[in-house]
Design a protein around this motif. Structure first.
Motif, PDB file in Angstrom:
ATOM      1  N   GLU A 123     -30.823 132.747  95.620  1.00 39.05           N
ATOM      2  CA  GLU A 123     -29.552 133.468  95.636  1.00 39.05           C
ATOM      3  C   GLU A 123     -28.857 133.393  94.289  1.00 39.05           C
ATOM      4  N   GLU A 124     -28.121 134.441  94.001  1.00 37.41           N
ATOM      5  CA  GLU A 124     -27.174 134.475  92.884  1.00 37.41           C
ATOM      6  C   GLU A 124     -25.896 135.073  93.437  1.00 37.41           C
ATOM      7  N   GLY A 125     -24.868 134.241  93.567  1.00 32.74           N
ATOM      8  CA  GLY A 125     -23.662 134.691  94.246  1.00 32.74           C
ATOM      9  C   GLY A 125     -23.971 134.947  95.704  1.00 32.74           C
ATOM     10  N   ASP A 126     -23.649 136.134  96.190  1.00 33.95           N
ATOM     11  CA  ASP A 126     -23.934 136.462  97.588  1.00 33.95           C
ATOM     12  C   ASP A 126     -25.129 137.398  97.727  1.00 33.95           C
ATOM     13  N   LYS A 127     -25.904 137.556  96.646  1.00 31.67           N
ATOM     14  CA  LYS A 127     -27.074 138.423  96.676  1.00 31.67           C
ATOM     15  C   LYS A 127     -28.354 137.587  96.677  1.00 31.67           C
ATOM     16  N   LYS A 128     -29.412 138.159  97.250  1.00 26.11           N
ATOM     17  CA  LYS A 128     -30.676 137.437  97.411  1.00 26.11           C
ATOM     18  C   LYS A 128     -31.805 138.124  96.652  1.00 26.11           C
ATOM     19  N   GLY A 129     -32.734 137.274  96.181  1.00 27.08           N
ATOM     20  CA  GLY A 129     -33.929 137.759  95.516  1.00 27.08           C
ATOM     21  C   GLY A 129     -35.129 136.955  95.981  1.00 27.08           C
ATOM     22  N   ILE A 130     -36.294 137.222  95.381  1.00 25.96           N
ATOM     23  CA  ILE A 130     -37.531 136.571  95.795  1.00 25.96           C
ATOM     24  C   ILE A 130     -38.286 136.061  94.560  1.00 25.96           C
ATOM     25  N   LYS A 131     -38.816 134.845  94.693  1.00 22.56           N
ATOM     26  CA  LYS A 131     -39.686 134.269  93.674  1.00 22.56           C
ATOM     27  C   LYS A 131     -41.087 134.083  94.246  1.00 22.56           C
ATOM     28  N   LEU A 132     -42.071 134.256  93.385  1.00 24.16           N
ATOM     29  CA  LEU A 132     -43.453 133.905  93.693  1.00 24.16           C
ATOM     30  C   LEU A 132     -43.786 132.734  92.789  1.00 24.16           C
ATOM     31  N   ASP A 133     -43.948 131.557  93.394  1.00 21.78           N
ATOM     32  CA  ASP A 133     -43.982 130.302  92.632  1.00 21.78           C
ATOM     33  C   ASP A 133     -42.648 130.195  91.895  1.00 21.78           C
ATOM     34  N   SER A 134     -42.645 130.168  90.583  1.00 23.46           N
ATOM     35  CA  SER A 134     -41.376 130.066  89.846  1.00 23.46           C
ATOM     36  C   SER A 134     -40.998 131.389  89.182  1.00 23.46           C
ATOM     37  N   THR A 135     -41.780 132.437  89.426  1.00 20.68           N
ATOM     38  CA  THR A 135     -41.546 133.740  88.793  1.00 20.68           C
ATOM     39  C   THR A 135     -40.701 134.637  89.682  1.00 20.68           C
ATOM     40  N   VAL A 136     -39.635 135.188  89.122  1.00 20.66           N
ATOM     41  CA  VAL A 136     -38.797 136.127  89.865  1.00 20.66           C
ATOM     42  C   VAL A 136     -39.533 137.466  89.965  1.00 20.66           C
ATOM     43  N   ILE A 137     -39.781 137.903  91.181  1.00 17.23           N
ATOM     44  CA  ILE A 137     -40.444 139.200  91.373  1.00 17.23           C
ATOM     45  C   ILE A 137     -39.484 140.248  91.922  1.00 17.23           C
ATOM     46  N   ILE A 138     -38.424 139.811  92.590  1.00 16.49           N
ATOM     47  CA  ILE A 138     -37.389 140.723  93.076  1.00 16.49           C
ATOM     48  C   ILE A 138     -36.043 140.137  92.696  1.00 16.49           C
ATOM     49  N   ASN A 139     -35.295 140.869  91.896  1.00 15.19           N
ATOM     50  CA  ASN A 139     -34.002 140.377  91.444  1.00 15.19           C
ATOM     51  C   ASN A 139     -32.990 140.340  92.584  1.00 15.19           C
ATOM     52  N   CYS A 140     -31.921 139.619  92.369  1.00 16.18           N
ATOM     53  CA  CYS A 140     -30.892 139.450  93.402  1.00 16.18           C
ATOM     54  C   CYS A 140     -30.016 140.701  93.482  1.00 16.18           C
ATOM     55  N   LEU A 141     -30.485 141.643  94.270  1.00 17.30           N
ATOM     56  CA  LEU A 141     -29.792 142.924  94.421  1.00 17.30           C
ATOM     57  C   LEU A 141     -29.377 143.186  95.854  1.00 17.30           C
ATOM     58  N   TYR A 142     -29.862 142.361  96.787  1.00 15.32           N
ATOM     59  CA  TYR A 142     -29.747 142.698  98.198  1.00 15.32           C
ATOM     60  C   TYR A 142     -28.942 141.651  98.980  1.00 15.32           C
ATOM     61  N   ASP A 143     -28.306 142.128 100.050  1.00 15.53           N
ATOM     62  CA  ASP A 143     -27.539 141.232 100.920  1.00 15.53           C
ATOM     63  C   ASP A 143     -28.468 140.407 101.804  1.00 15.53           C
ATOM     64  N   GLU A 144     -29.643 140.952 102.084  1.00 17.34           N
ATOM     65  CA  GLU A 144     -30.603 140.282 102.958  1.00 17.34           C
ATOM     66  C   GLU A 144     -32.000 140.751 102.596  1.00 17.34           C
ATOM     67  N   ILE A 145     -32.941 139.807 102.576  1.00 16.63           N
ATOM     68  CA  ILE A 145     -34.350 140.153 102.377  1.00 16.63           C
ATOM     69  C   ILE A 145     -35.150 139.480 103.472  1.00 16.63           C
ATOM     70  N   TYR A 146     -35.936 140.284 104.154  1.00 13.00           N
ATOM     71  CA  TYR A 146     -36.755 139.742 105.244  1.00 13.00           C
ATOM     72  C   TYR A 146     -38.213 140.084 104.984  1.00 13.00           C
ATOM     73  N   HIS A 147     -39.062 139.091 105.195  1.00 10.96           N
ATOM     74  CA  HIS A 147     -40.506 139.293 105.085  1.00 10.96           C
ATOM     75  C   HIS A 147     -41.125 138.767 106.365  1.00 10.96           C
ATOM     76  N   PRO A 148     -42.010 139.541 107.025  1.00 10.16           N
ATOM     77  CA  PRO A 148     -42.505 139.117 108.335  1.00 10.16           C
ATOM     78  C   PRO A 148     -43.330 137.839 108.289  1.00 10.16           C
ATOM     79  N   ASP A 149     -43.975 137.583 107.165  1.00  7.75           N
ATOM     80  CA  ASP A 149     -44.739 136.344 106.981  1.00  7.75           C
ATOM     81  C   ASP A 149     -44.745 136.033 105.497  1.00  7.75           C
TER      82      ASP A 149
END
Length: 216
Positions: A123-149
């Motif tokens: 998270e950055e502030g109230d936005k969420k992102g995704i890392k793969l290991d330590s690499t940011v692959i999706i920046n914190c642009l979204y209120d919620e991120i869901y991945h089924p697995d």
């Protein structure tokens, strides 16, 4: 005039061929649940009704990945069958629309093997992102991120922004615009068919990964 007509005919053919190829790229199912006047049936890729709309809910013809239906040879969990709801009862139907197995969802055993997640939410502030290991692959642009697995890389992410939902891939590329009131969690089950169950303006229906809506 004849040349113009020939040109327009060829252009029409190219557009339709391109659309068919694009649809085939994102839609794997031969039969698609379609919502018609509040009831679900099934249509083919051309939109022709194959199984009459009479069900209160319907899922695609896909392998049941989350649970085993209690049957000694598990046959009704295969992709030759789909789950439908009719008058508060659940059935597996074959591709002719015939109910072949009745079951109670409360008597379904969920089986999952635990694996260490490969994706990590941050998270950055109230936005969420995704890392793969330590690499940011999706920046914190979204209120919620869901991945089924979170341990399967082949599944895309469901994202929420300003109370609307869409789908992005693991590179942050937008696959489905963030315009829907909901995209249901169980899209994990439907991904092999290239379908998503969505809600928009009080209607629940299916779309494919080209954004085509299966509702009349």
């Amino acid at each position: 005039m004849k040349f113009l007509f020939t040109f327009l005919a060829l252009l029409h053919l190219l557009i339709n061929t391109s659309f068919a190829q694009k649809q085939d790229d994102c839609l794997k199912a031969d039969l698609i649940p379609i919502l018609v006047k509040g009831k679900f049936g099934f249509c083919d890729k051309e939109g022709r009704i194959v199984i009459a709309p009479k069900f209160d809910d319907a899922e695609p013809f896909v392998i049941n990945m989350l649970y085993y239906i209690f049957n000694k040879d598990k046959i009704y969990g295969k992709a030759d069958f789909a789950t439908v709801k009719l008058k508060d009862k659940y059935y597996r139907i074959d591709k002719s629309g015939k109910p072949v197995f009745k079951f109670n969802p409360d008597e379904i055993e969920q089986v999952r093997e635990y694996k260490e997640p490969v994706y990590k939410e941050f998270e950055e502030g109230d936005k969420k992102g995704i890392k793969l290991d330590s690499t940011v692959i999706i920046n914190c642009l979204y209120d919620e991120i869901y991945h089924p697995d979170f341990y399967y890389k082949e599944f895309p992410f469901r994202v929420k922004k300003d109370n609307k939902y869409g789908i992005i891939d693991a590179n942050g590329k937008l696959l489905i615009p963030v315009i829907y009131d909901d995209i249901y969690y169980n899209y994990r089950d439907y991904i092999s068919a290239g379908l998503l169950k969505v809600r928009q303006e009080n209607k629940v229906f299916y779309i494919d990964y080209c954004g085509n809506q299966y509702v009349k």
